[in-house]
Design an enzyme around this catalytic site. Sequence first.
Site, mmCIF file in Angstrom:
data_model
loop_
_atom_site.group_PDB
_atom_site.id
_atom_site.type_symbol
_atom_site.label_atom_id
_atom_site.label_comp_id
_atom_site.label_asym_id
_atom_site.label_seq_id
_atom_site.Cartn_x
_atom_site.Cartn_y
_atom_site.Cartn_z
ATOM 1 N N GLY A 38 1.040 -1.512 -0.034
ATOM 2 C CA GLY A 38 0.014 -0.312 0.810
ATOM 3 C C GLY A 38 0.358 1.225 0.596
ATOM 4 O O GLY A 38 0.123 2.027 -0.530
ATOM 5 N N ASP A 97 1.617 3.912 4.643
ATOM 6 C CA ASP A 97 -0.005 4.501 4.075
ATOM 7 C C ASP A 97 -0.887 4.393 5.268
ATOM 8 O O ASP A 97 -1.547 5.546 5.364
ATOM 9 C CB ASP A 97 -0.684 3.248 2.640
ATOM 10 C CG ASP A 97 -0.961 1.957 3.192
ATOM 11 O OD1 ASP A 97 -0.563 1.742 4.682
ATOM 12 O OD2 ASP A 97 -1.289 0.789 2.584
ATOM 13 N N ASP A 127 -3.002 1.427 11.591
ATOM 14 C CA ASP A 127 -4.208 0.924 12.286
ATOM 15 C C ASP A 127 -3.937 -0.389 13.481
ATOM 16 O O ASP A 127 -4.055 1.338 14.806
ATOM 17 C CB ASP A 127 -4.716 -0.801 11.166
ATOM 18 C CG ASP A 127 -6.222 -0.963 11.458
ATOM 19 O OD1 ASP A 127 -6.792 0.056 12.498
ATOM 20 O OD2 ASP A 127 -6.093 -1.466 10.874
ATOM 21 N N THR A 128 -4.354 -1.089 13.779
ATOM 22 C CA THR A 128 -3.276 -1.615 14.760
ATOM 23 C C THR A 128 -2.140 -1.596 15.159
ATOM 24 O O THR A 128 -1.945 -1.521 16.818
ATOM 25 C CB THR A 128 -3.589 -3.093 15.394
ATOM 26 O OG1 THR A 128 -2.816 -3.863 14.301
ATOM 27 C CG2 THR A 128 -5.231 -3.956 14.674
ATOM 28 N N GLY A 129 -1.404 -1.284 14.582
ATOM 29 C CA GLY A 129 -0.074 -0.631 14.762
ATOM 30 C C GLY A 129 1.370 -2.381 14.519
ATOM 31 O O GLY A 129 2.090 -1.619 14.998
ATOM 32 N N LEU A 178 3.886 -2.449 12.059
ATOM 33 C CA LEU A 178 4.659 -1.533 12.169
ATOM 34 C C LEU A 178 5.199 -1.645 13.013
ATOM 35 O O LEU A 178 6.901 -1.241 13.546
ATOM 36 C CB LEU A 178 3.870 0.188 12.376
ATOM 37 C CG LEU A 178 4.680 1.231 12.483
ATOM 38 C CD1 LEU A 178 6.129 1.413 11.250
ATOM 39 C CD2 LEU A 178 4.340 2.505 12.912
ATOM 40 N N LYS A 225 -5.704 5.701 12.482
ATOM 41 C CA LYS A 225 -6.660 5.420 13.990
ATOM 42 C C LYS A 225 -6.513 4.928 14.739
ATOM 43 O O LYS A 225 -6.642 3.710 14.998
ATOM 44 C CB LYS A 225 -6.750 3.801 12.404
ATOM 45 C CG LYS A 225 -7.625 3.756 10.652
ATOM 46 C CD LYS A 225 -8.590 3.117 10.849
ATOM 47 C CE LYS A 225 -8.856 2.563 9.624
ATOM 48 N NZ LYS A 225 -9.619 1.641 8.943
#
Length: 181
Positions: A45, A105, A108-110, A113, A136
């Site tokens: 993404g 991009d 989200d939950t992490g 990353l 988010k």
Amino acid sequence: MNAQKFEIKTLIEAVEIAETIDRMAQQIKSELGDQEVILVGVLDGGFAVLYDLSRALHRLGMDKIVIDFIGIDTYGHGTTSSKEPKITKDLKRDIRGKIVLIVEDIVDTGFSLSVLQALLLSRRPARLMTAALLSKSARREIKVPVDYIGREIEDEFVIGYGLDFDGRYRELPYIGVVKFS
Ligand code: IMP
Ligand code: MG
């Protein structure tokens, strides 16, 4: 999943994405000046953000940019948080002693990353930073440092500008929300 009916509602227009990326580029430039930076695009993404962000940085005079990619498969983490996302494509370059900026991009939950940051930190870069176009925060399950965030969004599923739904819509020049009916 495809049998389900849904509509796409525009959330962030292309011009607004461009303004957001320019703002992120200014922040990055003011922090890093014209030092050499390895931009690590997170596949699949991250390609759209990486392309536009790298050009925005270049326009600001950052002309020592090196582009590399890493692939990560995040499937499965939602149900089994202990299951580590898998690296599907590794970097081409050695990042030891280099300034590295991960370009994502969305966070989200992490989980993805945090796996990525741990992996890259183990290679001893001089500095590791992260830029994500979207975040988010309400869905974060693991604390993960993000130095540059383009925009916070609600807990909604978004597509376009690199983000997919079932492999599709990555090519959209805007970001839309998928509304299931
Ligand atoms: P995380 O590990 O939960 O933070 O997941 C991050 C990855 O999941 C992102 O890099 C995206 O590839 C994907 N993802 C998370 N939220 C969305 C979304 O709303 N639309 C499309 N992909 C998403
Ligand atoms: Mg991703």
